[in-house]
Design a protein around this motif. Structure first.
Motif, PDB file in Angstrom:
ATOM      1  N   CYS A   1       0.844  -1.197   0.000  1.00 29.10           N
ATOM      2  CA  CYS A   1       0.000   0.000   0.000  1.00 29.10           C
ATOM      3  C   CYS A   1       0.876   1.243   0.000  1.00 29.10           C
ATOM      4  O   CYS A   1       1.781   1.370   0.810  1.00 29.10           O
ATOM      5  CB  CYS A   1      -0.908   0.021   1.235  1.00 29.10           C
ATOM      6  SG  CYS A   1      -1.826   1.570   1.365  1.00 29.10           S
TER       7      CYS A   1
ATOM      8  N   CYS B   1      -6.146  -0.970  -0.775  1.00 27.55           N
ATOM      9  CA  CYS B   1      -5.823  -1.396   0.583  1.00 27.55           C
ATOM     10  C   CYS B   1      -7.078  -1.509   1.445  1.00 27.55           C
ATOM     11  O   CYS B   1      -7.906  -0.600   1.463  1.00 27.55           O
ATOM     12  CB  CYS B   1      -4.854  -0.388   1.215  1.00 27.55           C
ATOM     13  SG  CYS B   1      -4.407  -0.773   2.912  1.00 27.55           S
TER      14      CYS B   1
ATOM     15  N   CYS C   1      -0.130   3.356   3.520  1.00 24.15           N
ATOM     16  CA  CYS C   1       0.158   2.909   4.889  1.00 24.15           C
ATOM     17  C   CYS C   1       1.218   1.814   4.934  1.00 24.15           C
ATOM     18  O   CYS C   1       1.645   1.411   6.012  1.00 24.15           O
ATOM     19  CB  CYS C   1      -1.117   2.436   5.581  1.00 24.15           C
ATOM     20  SG  CYS C   1      -1.698   0.825   5.012  1.00 24.15           S
TER      21      CYS C   1
ATOM     22  N   CYS D   1      -6.779   1.329   4.487  1.00 25.22           N
ATOM     23  CA  CYS D   1      -6.810   2.790   4.321  1.00 25.22           C
ATOM     24  C   CYS D   1      -7.286   3.221   2.933  1.00 25.22           C
ATOM     25  O   CYS D   1      -7.262   4.415   2.617  1.00 25.22           O
ATOM     26  CB  CYS D   1      -5.434   3.375   4.599  1.00 25.22           C
ATOM     27  SG  CYS D   1      -4.257   3.098   3.269  1.00 25.22           S
TER      28      CYS D   1
ATOM     29  N   GLY E   1      -5.811   3.029   0.275  1.00 24.77           N
ATOM     30  CA  GLY E   1      -4.682   3.476  -0.551  1.00 24.77           C
ATOM     31  C   GLY E   1      -4.507   2.549  -1.749  1.00 24.77           C
ATOM     32  O   GLY E   1      -5.074   1.446  -1.796  1.00 24.77           O
TER      33      GLY E   1
HETATM   34 ZN    ZN Z   1      -3.096   1.121   3.256  1.00 21.73          ZN
END
Ligand code: ZN
Length: 214
Positions: free
Chosen positions: A125, A145, A128, A148, A150
């Protein structure tokens, strides 16, 4: 039990070392960690190592040997240790035989295809740093992800052509050490092609070899 661990990147050495360390109550000594600690603590050796690392040069054998030798003399290594990342060269192996006996070198082997799949299936990711695997630990939504939202990307050093190169370099560099330890009758090949959920199959092979030492 003085154990040396050998194996290519992503063969799972760290995982097996963790299990063996607990089971046999001996510490795992990682040379990479020794480097990082020495640099962080700004010891005499640490400063030298930092110079080599920042200039992109290989840390010379005599420095690595001294660092490892000092560490293995500490009291927690009295009953043995698992050594990861050393010896990397024949001079290192020869030096070690002088200051500490090696009881066995566990050589974790897996076909290139298995390792390629393990590494090149990884996705990280961008936001994070969480790590996934397209087959083994897939995210709920492709490329996103779970934690998060991402975007998941493949790291440059995890692309198949780069992994292939890393494996070639590993083999070329460690072959002399592997041959040397084999010649001394210390090498034990461990078939590590199994999936991580079958870690027992790998650990059982290690146990078989280690119990012969007692
Ligand atoms: Zn993430």
């Amino acid at each position: 039990m003085n154990i040396v661990l050998l194996g290519p990147p992503a063969v799972g050495k760290g995982t097996y070392a963790g299990f063996l360390s607990k089971k046999y109550n001996i510490p795992t000594i990682s040379v990479g960690d020794l480097f990082r600690t020495a640099i962080k603590n700004r010891t005499e050796l640490g400063k030298k190592i930092q110079d080599y690392v920042t200039s992109g040069n290989l840390v010379p054998d005599e420095i690595v040997i001294e660092l490892v030798k000092n560490r293995l003399e500490e009291p927690d290594c009295k009953n043995g240790f698992l050594l990861d990342g050393f010896p990397r060269t024949v001079p290192q192996a020869e030096a070690m035989m002088e200051f500490k006996k090696i009881d066995i070198a566990l050589n974790f082997v897996a076909p290139d295809g298995v390792i390629m799949e393990r590494i090149s299936g990884r996705r990280t990711c961008r936001k994070c740093g969480a790590i996934y695997h397209i087959k083994n630990i897939p995210p709920t939504i492709d490329g996103i992800c779970d934690q998060c939202s991402g975007r998941l990307v493949q790291r440059a050093d995890e692309k198949p052509e780069v992994v292939k190169k890393r494996l070639e370099v590993y083999r070329e560099k460690t072959k002399p050490v592997v041959d040397y330890l084999k010649q001394k009758g210390l090498l034990a090949d461990i078939d590590a092609h199994y999936d991580i959920k079958d870690v027992d199959k790998i650990l059982n092979q290690c146990d078989e070899h280690l119990q012969k030492l007692n």
